[in-house]
Design a protein around this motif. Structure first.
Motif, PDB file in Angstrom:
ATOM      1  N   HIS A  31      58.602   3.747  93.884  1.00  0.00           N
ATOM      2  CA  HIS A  31      57.160   3.994  93.891  1.00  0.00           C
ATOM      3  C   HIS A  31      56.414   2.759  93.384  1.00  0.00           C
ATOM      4  O   HIS A  31      56.675   2.267  92.279  1.00  0.00           O
ATOM      5  CB  HIS A  31      56.868   5.204  92.994  1.00  0.00           C
ATOM      6  CG  HIS A  31      55.449   5.662  93.014  1.00  0.00           C
ATOM      7  ND1 HIS A  31      54.939   6.482  94.000  1.00  0.00           N
ATOM      8  CD2 HIS A  31      54.422   5.427  92.162  1.00  0.00           C
ATOM      9  CE1 HIS A  31      53.665   6.734  93.751  1.00  0.00           C
ATOM     10  NE2 HIS A  31      53.324   6.102  92.637  1.00  0.00           N
ATOM     11  N   ASP A  33      52.724   1.144  92.556  1.00  0.00           N
ATOM     12  CA  ASP A  33      51.323   1.464  92.263  1.00  0.00           C
ATOM     13  C   ASP A  33      50.446   0.233  92.471  1.00  0.00           C
ATOM     14  O   ASP A  33      50.532  -0.738  91.716  1.00  0.00           O
ATOM     15  CB  ASP A  33      51.208   1.947  90.815  1.00  0.00           C
ATOM     16  CG  ASP A  33      51.813   3.327  90.642  1.00  0.00           C
ATOM     17  OD1 ASP A  33      51.400   4.242  91.368  1.00  0.00           O
ATOM     18  OD2 ASP A  33      52.714   3.481  89.792  1.00  0.00           O
ATOM     19  N   HIS A  64      51.605   3.540  96.734  1.00  0.00           N
ATOM     20  CA  HIS A  64      50.486   4.385  96.302  1.00  0.00           C
ATOM     21  C   HIS A  64      49.276   3.485  96.105  1.00  0.00           C
ATOM     22  O   HIS A  64      49.199   2.755  95.116  1.00  0.00           O
ATOM     23  CB  HIS A  64      50.905   5.093  94.994  1.00  0.00           C
ATOM     24  CG  HIS A  64      49.815   5.881  94.344  1.00  0.00           C
ATOM     25  ND1 HIS A  64      49.939   6.369  93.049  1.00  0.00           N
ATOM     26  CD2 HIS A  64      48.594   6.285  94.775  1.00  0.00           C
ATOM     27  CE1 HIS A  64      48.843   7.027  92.727  1.00  0.00           C
ATOM     28  NE2 HIS A  64      48.007   6.988  93.747  1.00  0.00           N
ATOM     29  N   MET A  66      45.629   2.634  95.077  1.00  0.00           N
ATOM     30  CA  MET A  66      44.505   3.083  94.243  1.00  0.00           C
ATOM     31  C   MET A  66      43.454   1.984  94.341  1.00  0.00           C
ATOM     32  O   MET A  66      43.288   1.164  93.433  1.00  0.00           O
ATOM     33  CB  MET A  66      44.978   3.292  92.792  1.00  0.00           C
ATOM     34  CG  MET A  66      45.809   4.545  92.608  1.00  0.00           C
ATOM     35  SD  MET A  66      46.803   4.525  91.104  1.00  0.00           S
ATOM     36  CE  MET A  66      48.262   3.680  91.725  1.00  0.00           C
ATOM     37  N   ASP A 173      52.665  12.921  90.604  1.00  0.00           N
ATOM     38  CA  ASP A 173      52.672  11.607  89.951  1.00  0.00           C
ATOM     39  C   ASP A 173      51.897  11.651  88.635  1.00  0.00           C
ATOM     40  O   ASP A 173      50.684  11.877  88.637  1.00  0.00           O
ATOM     41  CB  ASP A 173      52.021  10.595  90.916  1.00  0.00           C
ATOM     42  CG  ASP A 173      52.078   9.171  90.412  1.00  0.00           C
ATOM     43  OD1 ASP A 173      52.608   8.920  89.317  1.00  0.00           O
ATOM     44  OD2 ASP A 173      51.578   8.294  91.154  1.00  0.00           O
TER      45      ASP A 173
HETATM   46 ZN    ZN Z   1      51.586   6.260  91.451  1.00  0.00          ZN
END
Ligand code: ZN
Ligand code: DX5
Length: 213
Positions: A31, A33, A64, A66, A173
């Motif tokens: 994963h 970020d 992921h 953001m 998450d």
């Molecule tokens: Zn995340």
């Protein structure tokens, strides 16, 4: 339960080593970020560093986003061939179009929901995505406390998924550990993301991953 350790809790001075450790430790996804300092009050890594992660990883990447400009970031990360790219529904005016774009690049599209966003917000997108990521903390930082209302949300989402798109997975998450994982499994969650629990486990990374599984 599938486990996607978040490399946000890795030692960035030894990033390749820490990516190899989770892959050898039995994780299912890596994963990643990506934070832009605008959508969230933190800034992380771009494609230069994530390409080093991709090189060290023997498991697929789960990116992921953001960020504010999703489409721009999809273009930046698509060449690294992640399995998933997820984007926040709160930040996207044209989610259906973006989903089609991600899929056309050979990547599985996923949508992320912040703690306050109801699953009904994505009802008419569910048939088009491969995964929904539910945030169980406010995005931006590792090591935060799990927000328990996500369990009721996961149950509601699971019921919707069963009707609309049974192949769609649910990922959670934030603040996941070996205590709340059981309740998450019972709620219908398929994949847990865990940063600090995996990287800071006193008995090591492999032990942490197997505890979550
Ligand atoms: Zn995340
Ligand atoms: C937070 C990130 C998470 C975070 C999880 O914005 O999306 O992936 O790194 O870390 P823990 O498991 O420590 O809450």
């Amino acid at each position: 339960m599938q486990v996607a350790p978040s490399i946000l809790s890795a030692d960035f001075g030894h990033l390749a080593r820490d990516v190899e450790a989770i892959c050898e430790g039995g994780c299912d996804l890596v994963h990643v970020d990506v934070m832009d300092g605008h959508f969230v009050p933190n800034l992380t890594i771009g494609p230069v560093v994530v390409s080093a992660v991709a090189k060290a990883a023997t498991k697929p990447l789960d990116i992921h986003l953001m960020v504010e400009n999703n489409s721009f970031f999809v273009d930046l990360f698509a060449p690294l061939k992640p399995r998933y790219i997820s984007f926040h529904i709160e930040e996207e005016k044209h989610p259906h179009r973006l989903i089609q774009k991600i899929r056309s690049l050979g990547i599985k599209p996923a949508i992320t929901l912040n703690p306050h966003t109801p699953p009904e917000a994505i009802e008419f997108l569910l048939e088009d995505v491969d995964m929904v990521l539910l945030m169980s903390v406010n995005p931006g930082f590792g090591g935060q406390k799990f927000i328990p209302s996500v369990i009721a949300k996961a149950k509601r989402l699971k019921a919707m998924i069963e009707k609309i798109n049974p192949d769609c997975l649910i990922e959670i998450d934030g603040g996941v550990n070996d205590e709340n994982v059981k309740e998450l499994e019972a709620a219908g969650v398929d994949i847990v993301v865990a940063g600090s629990f995996v990287y800071k486990h006193p008995e090591g990374i492999a032990k942490a991953i197997s505890a979550l599984k």
